[in-house]
Design a protein around this motif. Structure first.
Motif, PDB file in Angstrom:
ATOM      1  N   ALA A  54      67.470  79.787  47.019  1.00  0.00           N
ATOM      2  CA  ALA A  54      66.167  78.685  46.238  1.00  0.00           C
ATOM      3  C   ALA A  54      65.052  78.811  45.659  1.00  0.00           C
ATOM      4  O   ALA A  54      64.194  79.024  45.531  1.00  0.00           O
ATOM      5  N   ILE A  55      64.953  80.227  46.502  1.00  0.00           N
ATOM      6  CA  ILE A  55      63.430  81.550  46.405  1.00  0.00           C
ATOM      7  C   ILE A  55      63.701  81.126  44.553  1.00  0.00           C
ATOM      8  O   ILE A  55      62.548  81.542  43.731  1.00  0.00           O
ATOM      9  N   SER A  81      61.424  79.940  41.871  1.00  0.00           N
ATOM     10  CA  SER A  81      61.002  80.875  41.275  1.00  0.00           C
ATOM     11  C   SER A  81      60.758  80.717  40.297  1.00  0.00           C
ATOM     12  O   SER A  81      59.438  80.875  38.889  1.00  0.00           O
ATOM     13  N   GLU A 129      59.107  71.176  36.579  1.00  0.00           N
ATOM     14  CA  GLU A 129      60.219  71.865  35.668  1.00  0.00           C
ATOM     15  C   GLU A 129      60.627  71.212  34.449  1.00  0.00           C
ATOM     16  O   GLU A 129      61.282  72.192  33.561  1.00  0.00           O
ATOM     17  N   PRO A 153      58.149  69.186  42.508  1.00  0.00           N
ATOM     18  CA  PRO A 153      59.274  69.150  41.562  1.00  0.00           C
ATOM     19  C   PRO A 153      61.712  69.996  41.963  1.00  0.00           C
ATOM     20  O   PRO A 153      61.277  70.491  43.469  1.00  0.00           O
ATOM     21  N   ALA A 155      63.485  71.985  42.533  1.00  0.00           N
ATOM     22  CA  ALA A 155      63.945  73.365  42.920  1.00  0.00           C
ATOM     23  C   ALA A 155      62.740  73.645  43.860  1.00  0.00           C
ATOM     24  O   ALA A 155      63.629  74.085  45.273  1.00  0.00           O
ATOM     25  N   MET A 156      61.384  73.409  43.946  1.00  0.00           N
ATOM     26  CA  MET A 156      60.803  73.253  45.047  1.00  0.00           C
ATOM     27  C   MET A 156      61.299  72.731  46.255  1.00  0.00           C
ATOM     28  O   MET A 156      60.856  73.402  47.580  1.00  0.00           O
ATOM     29  N   LEU A 191      63.651  74.463  48.155  1.00  0.00           N
ATOM     30  CA  LEU A 191      62.958  75.969  49.017  1.00  0.00           C
ATOM     31  C   LEU A 191      62.696  75.336  50.047  1.00  0.00           C
ATOM     32  O   LEU A 191      62.929  76.084  51.111  1.00  0.00           O
ATOM     33  N   ARG A 223      53.567  75.736  52.368  1.00  0.00           N
ATOM     34  CA  ARG A 223      52.516  76.473  52.124  1.00  0.00           C
ATOM     35  C   ARG A 223      53.711  77.975  51.655  1.00  0.00           C
ATOM     36  O   ARG A 223      53.025  77.971  50.929  1.00  0.00           O
ATOM     37  N   LEU A 224      54.782  78.312  52.485  1.00  0.00           N
ATOM     38  CA  LEU A 224      55.042  79.194  51.630  1.00  0.00           C
ATOM     39  C   LEU A 224      55.466  79.322  50.641  1.00  0.00           C
ATOM     40  O   LEU A 224      55.805  80.050  49.434  1.00  0.00           O
ATOM     41  N   TYR A 238      54.605  77.182  48.303  1.00  0.00           N
ATOM     42  CA  TYR A 238      54.030  77.172  46.796  1.00  0.00           C
ATOM     43  C   TYR A 238      53.725  78.413  46.440  1.00  0.00           C
ATOM     44  O   TYR A 238      53.069  78.842  45.900  1.00  0.00           O
ATOM     45  N   HIS A 239      53.295  79.706  47.887  1.00  0.00           N
ATOM     46  CA  HIS A 239      52.834  80.422  47.515  1.00  0.00           C
ATOM     47  C   HIS A 239      53.747  81.385  47.228  1.00  0.00           C
ATOM     48  O   HIS A 239      53.543  82.386  45.558  1.00  0.00           O
ATOM     49  N   LEU A 240      55.228  81.255  47.210  1.00  0.00           N
ATOM     50  CA  LEU A 240      56.135  82.225  46.844  1.00  0.00           C
ATOM     51  C   LEU A 240      56.642  81.423  45.018  1.00  0.00           C
ATOM     52  O   LEU A 240      56.843  82.543  44.019  1.00  0.00           O
ATOM     53  N   ILE A 241      56.123  80.162  44.521  1.00  0.00           N
ATOM     54  CA  ILE A 241      56.474  79.856  43.506  1.00  0.00           C
ATOM     55  C   ILE A 241      54.649  80.144  42.518  1.00  0.00           C
ATOM     56  O   ILE A 241      55.290  80.626  41.122  1.00  0.00           O
ATOM     57  N   THR A 242      54.038  79.839  42.790  1.00  0.00           N
ATOM     58  CA  THR A 242      52.804  80.321  42.252  1.00  0.00           C
ATOM     59  C   THR A 242      52.212  81.568  42.409  1.00  0.00           C
ATOM     60  O   THR A 242      51.397  82.552  41.573  1.00  0.00           O
ATOM     61  N   THR A 266      56.130  86.874  40.443  1.00  0.00           N
ATOM     62  CA  THR A 266      57.243  86.616  40.280  1.00  0.00           C
ATOM     63  C   THR A 266      58.232  86.943  40.830  1.00  0.00           C
ATOM     64  O   THR A 266      59.314  87.212  41.399  1.00  0.00           O
ATOM     65  N   ARG A 323      57.917  89.214  43.521  1.00  0.00           N
ATOM     66  CA  ARG A 323      57.475  89.048  44.841  1.00  0.00           C
ATOM     67  C   ARG A 323      58.959  88.389  45.639  1.00  0.00           C
ATOM     68  O   ARG A 323      59.097  88.717  46.618  1.00  0.00           O
ATOM     69  N   ALA A 324      58.877  87.260  44.439  1.00  0.00           N
ATOM     70  CA  ALA A 324      59.899  86.381  45.232  1.00  0.00           C
ATOM     71  C   ALA A 324      60.866  86.779  44.682  1.00  0.00           C
ATOM     72  O   ALA A 324      61.893  86.513  45.777  1.00  0.00           O
ATOM     73  N   PHE A 325      60.748  87.609  43.812  1.00  0.00           N
ATOM     74  CA  PHE A 325      62.768  87.833  43.868  1.00  0.00           C
ATOM     75  C   PHE A 325      62.818  88.551  44.832  1.00  0.00           C
ATOM     76  O   PHE A 325      63.968  89.788  45.178  1.00  0.00           O
TER      77      PHE A 325
END
Lengths: 217, 217
Positions: free
Chosen positions: A49-50, A54, A68, B7, B9-10, B13, B30-31, B33-37, B40, B42-44
């Motif tokens: 999901a992450i 992303s 998206e 969206p 996928a969000m 998540l 909040r998490l 939103y942080h991971l998506i914005t 990239t 770091r999310a990976f």
């Protein structure tokens, strides 16, 4: 902490989790422990999901909200009023406004606030794109006669106020459009006794007449 | 909440994050939103860390702690005392004990506590494996003369006490070894005035003599 007490992959996971906002070391350890000892398929679902969120989520080409697709659902919704643009700081603010259900116009995300202290200049925000949007709307008379109103919904902080003033001045000078700012006052359920001075003075300044039917107008 | 404002996928998540312990819907948003914005990469990294930790971490074949090898680092550490086994409920308890640095023996993880109310029977715990371990140690006289002591470090709850008593009885009957239980009393920095009755009565019961040099013996 002696980090060697955790197996290497767990240590790495604790390290990555600690980087998340409002996740301290203790929470990171608890979460890592939960992910490792719990159902493996659930850990994989979260990881996937992450990656997908992303990967797939981008900024809308028009309003810079999260989407998206090329253009977000709100921008491409024909039932929403093109003539009102609500300016916000970040995509999360749109979610907050949409949850309230009180707004049926379009949005524009600045992706920041003007903050000389933090070195954020107006050029760093999506302001040029906003003014281009206003320009385009002012020319093309849509169903709603071009742009009727620009609502500035930045936070009621120093940076939020400065950004609002900057946009309001420029928009009024260049386009002679109506610019408004969201109301400041007591929050729902707020008690006067415990409210700070600025909130109270804003609440009094922004007072509205109650009509004969006891409705606020 | 109208979930359609995010969206897809969000939304997925947020849904996965909400399943984590002590992460509510607001924190999950909040998490996400942080991971998506955020960055990239770091999310990976986080997604990869979750997958790898979940993939690579297993239970030690001897003590059932978390490890990436067949036998964990503590079990294979020749400098640790084989003759003392500390019995804990879950792997996280080992990390807590290791952080304190006060124990240099080996561990055994039960993976649960005896709890008739929650339907957990002694057979559901790693008890058989514990007794097999004790048996093997009692036969083979190691450097430390087989098993010297079994320390039961389960929580000081009803389930923890019941499990401790169950193990103590069985171990003493079958193997005539010394069985101890971690001390109960006031925590470091604890004030008598605010301590509960049970803690105080345990603290008095478990009192220790202070010698002439003012050391607790």
């Amino acid at each position: 902490m002696n980090p060697n007490i955790y197996p290497p992959a767990m240590r790495q996971l604790i390290n990555e989790l600690s980087k998340l906002p409002s996740i301290g070391e203790k929470s990171a350890i608890r979460l890592a422990y939960h992910l490792i000892t719990g159902d493996t398929s659930r850990a994989f679902s979260l990881a996937q999901a992450i990656t997908q969120a992303s990967d797939r989520t981008e900024f809308c080409k028009v309003c810079f909200a999260l989407t998206e697709n090329e253009i977000c659902d709100i921008c491409s919704d024909a039932n929403r009023n093109d003539g009102i643009i609500c300016v916000v700081e970040k995509p999360a603010d749109i979610f907050a406004l949409e949850r309230s259900g009180g707004f049926r116009g379009k949005y524009h995300v600045l992706h920041g606030l003007w903050s000389p202290l933090r070195g954020v200049k107006p050029e760093d925000l999506k302001l040029e794109q906003l003014f281009e949007r206003i320009q385009a709307l002012s020319k093309s008379k849509t169903e709603y006669n071009g742009l009727q109103e620009l609502i500035i919904a930045t936070s009621t902080t120093v940076e939020g106020d400065a950004t609002a003033l900057f946009i309001a001045n420029k928009a009024k000078q260049q386009f002679q459009i109506r610019v408004s700012r969201i109301a400041q006052g007591l929050p729902q359920g707020g008690e006067l006794e415990y409210a700070d001075e600025l909130t109270i003075s804003h609440a009094i300044e922004g007072r509205r007449i109650v009509d004969d039917h006891h409705k606020v107008i």
